[in-house]
Design a protein around this motif. Structure first.
Motif, PDB file in Angstrom:
ATOM      1  N   GLN A  15      12.365   2.469   6.841  1.00 27.47           N
ATOM      2  CA  GLN A  15      11.842   1.486   5.897  1.00 27.47           C
ATOM      3  C   GLN A  15      10.408   1.099   6.245  1.00 27.47           C
ATOM      4  O   GLN A  15       9.542   1.025   5.353  1.00 27.47           O
ATOM      5  CB  GLN A  15      12.725   0.241   5.899  1.00 27.47           C
ATOM      6  CG  GLN A  15      12.250  -0.850   4.933  1.00 27.47           C
ATOM      7  CD  GLN A  15      13.161  -2.063   4.945  1.00 27.47           C
ATOM      8  OE1 GLN A  15      14.259  -2.016   5.481  1.00 27.47           O
ATOM      9  NE2 GLN A  15      12.707  -3.145   4.354  1.00 27.47           N
ATOM     10  N   ILE A  16      10.128   0.871   7.505  1.00 27.27           N
ATOM     11  CA  ILE A  16       8.772   0.497   7.921  1.00 27.27           C
ATOM     12  C   ILE A  16       7.804   1.656   7.715  1.00 27.27           C
ATOM     13  O   ILE A  16       6.653   1.464   7.305  1.00 27.27           O
ATOM     14  CB  ILE A  16       8.779   0.029   9.388  1.00 27.27           C
ATOM     15  CG1 ILE A  16       9.586  -1.265   9.519  1.00 27.27           C
ATOM     16  CG2 ILE A  16       7.362  -0.172   9.903  1.00 27.27           C
ATOM     17  CD1 ILE A  16       9.700  -1.776  10.926  1.00 27.27           C
ATOM     18  N   GLU A  17       8.245   2.886   7.987  1.00 24.04           N
ATOM     19  CA  GLU A  17       7.392   4.046   7.749  1.00 24.04           C
ATOM     20  C   GLU A  17       7.021   4.148   6.265  1.00 24.04           C
ATOM     21  O   GLU A  17       5.872   4.461   5.921  1.00 24.04           O
ATOM     22  CB  GLU A  17       8.091   5.323   8.200  1.00 24.04           C
ATOM     23  CG  GLU A  17       8.161   5.483   9.709  1.00 24.04           C
ATOM     24  CD  GLU A  17       8.925   6.724  10.131  1.00 24.04           C
ATOM     25  OE1 GLU A  17       8.689   7.206  11.259  1.00 24.04           O
ATOM     26  OE2 GLU A  17       9.760   7.204   9.319  1.00 24.04           O
ATOM     27  N   ASN A  18       7.982   3.889   5.391  1.00 23.17           N
ATOM     28  CA  ASN A  18       7.695   3.911   3.950  1.00 23.17           C
ATOM     29  C   ASN A  18       6.707   2.808   3.565  1.00 23.17           C
ATOM     30  O   ASN A  18       5.816   3.016   2.731  1.00 23.17           O
ATOM     31  CB  ASN A  18       8.988   3.750   3.153  1.00 23.17           C
ATOM     32  CG  ASN A  18       9.879   4.965   3.234  1.00 23.17           C
ATOM     33  OD1 ASN A  18       9.408   6.087   3.466  1.00 23.17           O
ATOM     34  ND2 ASN A  18      11.193   4.772   3.078  1.00 23.17           N
ATOM     35  N   GLU A  19       6.862   1.631   4.168  1.00 20.30           N
ATOM     36  CA  GLU A  19       5.941   0.540   3.880  1.00 20.30           C
ATOM     37  C   GLU A  19       4.526   0.886   4.337  1.00 20.30           C
ATOM     38  O   GLU A  19       3.545   0.596   3.637  1.00 20.30           O
ATOM     39  CB  GLU A  19       6.422  -0.740   4.567  1.00 20.30           C
ATOM     40  CG  GLU A  19       7.702  -1.314   3.974  1.00 20.30           C
ATOM     41  CD  GLU A  19       8.208  -2.505   4.753  1.00 20.30           C
ATOM     42  OE1 GLU A  19       7.587  -2.846   5.779  1.00 20.30           O
ATOM     43  OE2 GLU A  19       9.211  -3.116   4.331  1.00 20.30           O
ATOM     44  N   ILE A  20       4.414   1.519   5.491  1.00 24.40           N
ATOM     45  CA  ILE A  20       3.096   1.919   5.997  1.00 24.40           C
ATOM     46  C   ILE A  20       2.459   2.947   5.077  1.00 24.40           C
ATOM     47  O   ILE A  20       1.269   2.866   4.745  1.00 24.40           O
ATOM     48  CB  ILE A  20       3.211   2.460   7.434  1.00 24.40           C
ATOM     49  CG1 ILE A  20       3.537   1.324   8.414  1.00 24.40           C
ATOM     50  CG2 ILE A  20       1.918   3.152   7.856  1.00 24.40           C
ATOM     51  CD1 ILE A  20       3.770   1.774   9.826  1.00 24.40           C
ATOM     52  N   ASN A  21       3.254   3.924   4.647  1.00 26.63           N
ATOM     53  CA  ASN A  21       2.726   4.945   3.730  1.00 26.63           C
ATOM     54  C   ASN A  21       2.224   4.311   2.440  1.00 26.63           C
ATOM     55  O   ASN A  21       1.178   4.683   1.906  1.00 26.63           O
ATOM     56  CB  ASN A  21       3.800   5.988   3.426  1.00 26.63           C
ATOM     57  CG  ASN A  21       4.108   6.867   4.617  1.00 26.63           C
ATOM     58  OD1 ASN A  21       3.265   7.034   5.504  1.00 26.63           O
ATOM     59  ND2 ASN A  21       5.304   7.420   4.656  1.00 26.63           N
ATOM     60  N   HIS A  22       2.994   3.335   1.926  1.00 26.27           N
ATOM     61  CA  HIS A  22       2.596   2.654   0.694  1.00 26.27           C
ATOM     62  C   HIS A  22       1.302   1.865   0.903  1.00 26.27           C
ATOM     63  O   HIS A  22       0.387   1.924   0.068  1.00 26.27           O
ATOM     64  CB  HIS A  22       3.713   1.716   0.240  1.00 26.27           C
ATOM     65  CG  HIS A  22       3.344   0.887  -0.955  1.00 26.27           C
ATOM     66  ND1 HIS A  22       3.297   1.395  -2.234  1.00 26.27           N
ATOM     67  CD2 HIS A  22       2.977  -0.419  -1.054  1.00 26.27           C
ATOM     68  CE1 HIS A  22       2.923   0.452  -3.071  1.00 26.27           C
ATOM     69  NE2 HIS A  22       2.733  -0.667  -2.384  1.00 26.27           N
ATOM     70  N   LEU A  23       1.216   1.132   2.002  1.00 24.13           N
ATOM     71  CA  LEU A  23       0.026   0.339   2.274  1.00 24.13           C
ATOM     72  C   LEU A  23      -1.202   1.224   2.467  1.00 24.13           C
ATOM     73  O   LEU A  23      -2.282   0.934   1.963  1.00 24.13           O
ATOM     74  CB  LEU A  23       0.239  -0.533   3.516  1.00 24.13           C
ATOM     75  CG  LEU A  23       1.176  -1.731   3.350  1.00 24.13           C
ATOM     76  CD1 LEU A  23       1.411  -2.404   4.694  1.00 24.13           C
ATOM     77  CD2 LEU A  23       0.598  -2.723   2.357  1.00 24.13           C
ATOM     78  N   TYR A  61      -4.988  -6.581   4.784  1.00 22.99           N
ATOM     79  CA  TYR A  61      -4.239  -5.328   4.686  1.00 22.99           C
ATOM     80  C   TYR A  61      -4.412  -4.483   5.943  1.00 22.99           C
ATOM     81  O   TYR A  61      -3.469  -3.830   6.391  1.00 22.99           O
ATOM     82  CB  TYR A  61      -4.688  -4.542   3.446  1.00 22.99           C
ATOM     83  CG  TYR A  61      -3.830  -4.830   2.248  1.00 22.99           C
ATOM     84  CD1 TYR A  61      -2.718  -4.057   1.950  1.00 22.99           C
ATOM     85  CD2 TYR A  61      -4.107  -5.915   1.415  1.00 22.99           C
ATOM     86  CE1 TYR A  61      -1.919  -4.335   0.861  1.00 22.99           C
ATOM     87  CE2 TYR A  61      -3.314  -6.207   0.324  1.00 22.99           C
ATOM     88  CZ  TYR A  61      -2.221  -5.412   0.043  1.00 22.99           C
ATOM     89  OH  TYR A  61      -1.419  -5.685  -1.023  1.00 22.99           O
ATOM     90  N   LYS A  84       2.437  -3.414  11.512  1.00 25.93           N
ATOM     91  CA  LYS A  84       3.592  -2.559  11.226  1.00 25.93           C
ATOM     92  C   LYS A  84       3.632  -1.358  12.165  1.00 25.93           C
ATOM     93  O   LYS A  84       4.714  -0.910  12.556  1.00 25.93           O
ATOM     94  CB  LYS A  84       3.570  -2.119   9.767  1.00 25.93           C
ATOM     95  CG  LYS A  84       3.922  -3.244   8.797  1.00 25.93           C
ATOM     96  CD  LYS A  84       4.040  -2.769   7.380  1.00 25.93           C
ATOM     97  CE  LYS A  84       4.395  -3.940   6.458  1.00 25.93           C
ATOM     98  NZ  LYS A  84       5.750  -4.473   6.756  1.00 25.93           N
TER      99      LYS A  84
END
Length: 532
Positions: free
Chosen positions: A494-502, A399, A406
């Motif tokens: 989309q990538i910013e949202n994925e980073i926030n989620h991770l 992770y 990312k």
């Protein structure tokens, strides 16, 4: 969590004392001296036995409590130790309490013992610890879940709790089930539902519960309705390559039964017999109780002789013999039963792994014979999964690497959007300007159009041409079309949202699981701070 005065190895030997008759304070001091090189001169010790308090004589429950106390050093600890199976009452409770959830007499005696001991102790703050082998592990875990009072509980090759039995024992849990399911009778709740609700209700107390198990222990493999090993850590010891003991409650040829009608029918019969056995145990407990069953087992010859002397007894015995013969014939024709019998016989040597002596012996060996498994709830599916330390270390590192990758991709996209794409547009504009300059300097190279003569429709010729003498282009450019930039912005978002989620997930991972590694600095340091 407060560190216990006695270490785990010492607690293992103290648990073994429970299989002796009424051990004394001197016995405790002898073990602590041998294992910890401590003569306990700085603490006051008292030992309490359930037998001395006249508890467990009917149910078979056998437990002790070791209290160590030093007011000046702020030591006030109680170690509850519950014995495993040793006599008929224990075997009976294993079948009717743990396996079929039809009685809870030993748990009630365990709680009664706990309450009396606590009443005798100083009312200052205490730290309670629990240990139990086999049946004793089941009892101490059940007690800890209900009382919510223990700092650390260890099951040693322990029997599981039964969530259906727990709903009879802990009325607060029963009320919790009623609120969330609307069902007054917990036995009508589906097993997966009541198990999930038990994990939720006992979530906090389960954090202090662990299980130490010799690999291949036969008890762990057995399945029955309501079975649950609750707790965050399972410590495997012994030969970690040892295969699991066969689960006699499950049909052994299930994979093949998918392709064979004969085996499918055999599976249905096998599962029906297992279900009938559970029903028979429950009915026997409710009709006769442990004393009635023990009487029958002790006096079966006399009972048969008296029954055979009466006509109705002869009829009952004949019917029973016929049924037993029919059942035996079915068993001999069942591929599942024959295969299961062979597997049990082949692995019978693993029964020794269940003993406390085997556990202590393996526990004292080097650490390369130990493996800790963590029961962790998957944040997406909600299911509980088993992971060892290496899995968790690799999980965290993957992770961390994913977040770093990312961020790199995000940086490249932003550079492309705010720099490279502008450079490309400027380059296009420069090329167009150069072409326009070239064309403006030689307008005649752009176009020549034929000019019709004035000689009429049928006269004249097309030999005369009209040419451009001068041309000038509009050199102003419109801003870059949003159709070009919007897709890039969408990918960035989309990538910013994925980073926030991770990062949120990793932050939750840290908050929830780093407590597991409080005593393991190598693991804790390898997890590290992932969240940015």
């Amino acid at each position: 969590m407060n560190k216990p005065y006695f270490d785990n190895r010492t607690r293992n030997y103290l648990t073994k004392l429970q299989y002796t008759d009424d051990f004394t304070v001197d016995d405790v001091k002898s073990i602590v001296k041998e294992q910890m090189n401590n003569n306990l001169s700085d603490v006051e010790i008292n030992v309490y036995h359930s037998k001395d308090l006249n508890i467990g004589s009917e149910s078979g429950f056998d437990g002790s409590a070791i209290h160590i106390y030093n007011k000046d050093q702020n030591i006030n600890e109680v170690y509850y130790i519950f014995r495993g199976t040793a006599k008929f009452e224990d075997i009976y409770y294993n079948a009717t309490g743990i396996a079929t959830a039809s009685n809870n007499v030993q748990i009630m005696d365990a709680e009664n013992f706990y309450k009396i001991v606590q009443h005798k102790l100083p009312k200052t703050k205490q730290h309670l610890y629990g240990d139990g082998h086999s049946l004793g592990g089941h009892l101490i875990t059940s007690l800890a879940l209900k009382t919510q009072a223990f700092s650390d509980v260890r099951g040693l090759n322990d029997a599981p709790i039964n969530v259906y039995q727990l709903s009879r024992y802990d009325l607060n849990f029963a009320e919790f089930l009623r609120i969330h399911t609307g069902e007054v009778n917990p036995n009508k709740i589906k097993e997966e539902t009541i198990t999930a609700l038990a994990r939720d209700f006992y979530k906090e107390q389960s954090k202090v519960i662990s299980h130490t198990r010799v690999k291949g222990d036969p008890l762990y493999s057995q399945s029955f309705p309501g079975k649950l090993y609750i707790g965050e850590q399972i410590h495997y010891i012994g030969d970690l390559e040892t295969r699991d003991f066969p689960d006699v409650g499950q049909y052994p040829l299930s994979n093949l039964a998918k392709y064979s009608p004969h085996l499918t029918l055999d599976k249905l019969r096998y599962e029906s017999k297992v279900g009938s056995l559970f029903w028979l145990v429950r009915e026997t407990d409710q009709r006769f109780g442990s004393e009635g069953v023990e009487y029958v087992m002790t006096n079966w010859q006399d009972i048969l002789r008296r029954s055979a002397a009466r006509p109705e007894g002869q009829l009952a015995l004949g019917a029973s013999a016929t049924y037993l013969l029919y059942t035996a014939q079915q068993a001999l024709r069942s591929p599942g039963i024959l295969y299961q019998s062979y597997e049990v016989k082949s692995n019978w040597h693993l029964v020794h792994n269940h003993t406390l002596d085997a556990l202590i012996s393996y526990y004292n060996e080097q650490h390369d014979t130990k493996q800790t498994i963590y029961q962790i709830q998957d944040v997406i599916s909600g299911e509980y999964v088993l992971l060892n330390k290496q899995d968790l270390r690799e999980f965290g590192l993957r992770y961390e690497h994913a977040i770093e990758q990312k961020y790199l991709i995000l940086q490249e996209l932003r550079t492309f959007l705010h720099q490279e794409i502008d450079d490309l547009y400027d380059e296009v504009k420069r090329d167009l300007n150069a072409k326009m300059t070239s064309l403006e300097s030689s307008p005649g190279s752009i176009v020549s159009t034929p000019k019709r003569s004035t000689g009429g429709v049928l006269g004249g010729s097309f030999s005369d041409f009209r040419t451009l003498d001068r041309i000038e282009f509009d050199r102003s450019f419109k801003p870059m079309d949003e159709a070009i930039t919007n897709p890039v912005y969408n990918v960035i978002n989309q990538i910013e949202n994925e980073i926030n989620h991770l990062e949120s997930f990793v932050s939750s991972f840290q908050a929830t699981y780093l407590e597991m590694f409080a005593t393991d600095e190598s693991i804790a340091s390898s997890i590290g701070p992932y969240a940015r």
